[in-house]
Design an enzyme around this catalytic site. Structure first.
Site, PDB file in Angstrom:
ATOM      1  N   SER A 134       3.455   7.776  -5.427  1.00  0.00           N
ATOM      2  CA  SER A 134       4.818   8.198  -5.086  1.00  0.00           C
ATOM      3  C   SER A 134       5.515   8.725  -6.337  1.00  0.00           C
ATOM      4  O   SER A 134       5.664   8.000  -7.321  1.00  0.00           O
ATOM      5  CB  SER A 134       5.609   7.024  -4.507  1.00  0.00           C
ATOM      6  OG  SER A 134       5.040   6.591  -3.289  1.00  0.00           O
ATOM      7  N   GLU A 137       9.728   8.557 -10.338  1.00  0.00           N
ATOM      8  CA  GLU A 137       9.190   7.230 -10.635  1.00  0.00           C
ATOM      9  C   GLU A 137       8.353   7.222 -11.910  1.00  0.00           C
ATOM     10  O   GLU A 137       8.395   6.252 -12.669  1.00  0.00           O
ATOM     11  CB  GLU A 137       8.367   6.718  -9.448  1.00  0.00           C
ATOM     12  CG  GLU A 137       8.057   5.262  -9.519  1.00  0.00           C
ATOM     13  CD  GLU A 137       7.580   4.677  -8.183  1.00  0.00           C
ATOM     14  OE1 GLU A 137       6.916   3.632  -8.219  1.00  0.00           O
ATOM     15  OE2 GLU A 137       7.882   5.267  -7.127  1.00  0.00           O
ATOM     16  N   ARG A 191      12.337  -1.445  -7.957  1.00  0.00           N
ATOM     17  CA  ARG A 191      11.521  -0.665  -8.888  1.00  0.00           C
ATOM     18  C   ARG A 191      12.165  -0.624 -10.276  1.00  0.00           C
ATOM     19  O   ARG A 191      12.131   0.400 -10.964  1.00  0.00           O
ATOM     20  CB  ARG A 191      11.298   0.750  -8.361  1.00  0.00           C
ATOM     21  CG  ARG A 191      10.609   0.821  -7.014  1.00  0.00           C
ATOM     22  CD  ARG A 191       9.227   0.183  -7.013  1.00  0.00           C
ATOM     23  NE  ARG A 191       8.702   0.166  -5.666  1.00  0.00           N
ATOM     24  CZ  ARG A 191       8.888  -0.851  -4.803  1.00  0.00           C
ATOM     25  NH1 ARG A 191       9.559  -1.925  -5.191  1.00  0.00           N
ATOM     26  NH2 ARG A 191       8.389  -0.801  -3.599  1.00  0.00           N
TER      27      ARG A 191
END
Length: 351
Positions: free
Chosen positions: A245, A344, A167
């Site tokens: 998320s 995130e 990520r």
């Protein structure tokens, strides 16, 4: 050349999936590269910060808004060319991501099928190395075309220069905001088999699917994601206003992960060994075992009733409510397990 249209005090909440936050001090909608370049020049000449807006699915804007020029990148178009037995598919940054995935699956081009249903636009995918169910875009990205805001020039970065990690990428990690993604090229495999490496996907496909198709794999992934309210296409879904998320799965040194297992007092705690010897843990498991449950709310903000990792903004929610709830989750998990959860989404604005 069309004159640059700069608007002022444009509400950003309707342009994000959380639906909260204030306005952009200045705003430009770009449908071509020339407008992107002109907007950057406008901001640089005035000493104004530049913020790039895509689909708004990974963004939390402060209630006071953002004192910057917000550049909404809406470039469209998909092209293809042969690439030594494979196919290079280039999509403009403003293409809806799931539309591109659907397009590749319908044409029998393998490589993106497990990334079905992820909200947002193509331009965001290399920045955070989007991934799910056994695939990530680093597996297929051949090059990224982007405006370098430091030089004002457009450059093409091969995958090797993108610094992909879990990520993460050079676009996010090293100099956030330096690059404005204009287009992304993916190397796909015509007629190739789907990736079925996740148990959830294999179970959804069923034992009868000895040789699953790309279409069946995409359908399986969409079914799984919808069951978690992770496909944001249903206006009646009470969990729809989220970023998906909200936290990354933490990756720790093996000894640190062992210490977390001891603190948890549960040898069945999910953990996945990584190629570099570290261990990935489940953020959702940590949140649940820190005492939170699906659907739990604190006023107008709470966890999704279907997925512990998603923070949902209900009617009346403000950005400050979302941030406070996220901080509460972080503090509780830190106190219980000694693990710091990393958000995130990107945060814009003060407070």
């Amino acid at each position: 050349m069309t004159a640059l249209v700069v608007r002022e005090h444009v509400a950003l909440a309707p342009l994000t999936t959380l639906g909260v936050g204030g306005a952009a001090r200045w705003f430009v909608a770009a449908i071509d590269e020339a407008t992107v370049v002109a907007a950057h020049a406008w901001a640089r000449a005035r000493g104004v910060a530049l913020r790039v807006l895509g689909g708004g699915s990974n963004l939390l804007v402060a209630d006071a808004g953002v004192d910057a020029l917000v550049l909404q990148v809406g470039l469209r178009g998909i092209t293809t060319c042969a690439d030594t037995g494979d196919l290079q598919v280039t999509a403009a940054a403003g293409e809806p991501w799931d539309g591109l995935v659907r397009h590749t699956v319908e044409h029998g081009w393998a490589g993106l099928e497990c990334l079905s249903g992820i909200p947002g636009l193509v331009g965001a995918t290399p920045i955070q190395n989007v991934g799910a169910y056994g695939q990530e875009v680093a597996d297929t990205i051949a090059a990224v075309r982007a405006l370098d805001t430091r030089s004002g020039e457009i450059a093409t970065l091969p995958a090797a220069r993108c610094g992909f990690a879990y990520r993460d990428s050079v676009f996010k990690r090293d100099e956030p905001g330096r690059w404005v993604v204009l287009a992304v090229s993916y190397r796909l495999h015509p007629g190739g088999p789907p990736t079925v490496s996740y148990a959830d996907v294999a179970r959804q496909l069923g034992t009868a699917a000895a040789a699953p198709t790309l279409a069946a794999t995409r359908a399986a992934v969409l079914t799984i994601r919808r069951a978690k309210s992770m496909v944001l296409d249903d206006p009646a879904d009470a969990n729809r206003r989220s970023c998906g998320s909200f936290f990354l799965n933490p990756i720790l040194a093996a000894a640190e992960a062992d210490a977390v297992t001891v603190r948890a007092g549960d040898s069945s705690m999910p953990r996945w060994a990584q190629p570099d010897g570290r261990v990935k843990l489940s953020a959702a498991w940590l949140i649940e075992h820190a005492g939170f449950s699906r659907g739990e709310r604190a006023g107008p903000v709470g966890l999704s009733s279907r997925h512990t990792l998603a923070i949902v903004a209900h009617d009346g929610a403000r950005a400050a409510d979302v941030a406070a709830f996220a901080q509460r989750l972080q503090a509780t998990v830190q106190a219980r397990f000694g693990v710091t959860l990393t958000p995130e989404p990107v945060f814009w604005g003060a407070g």
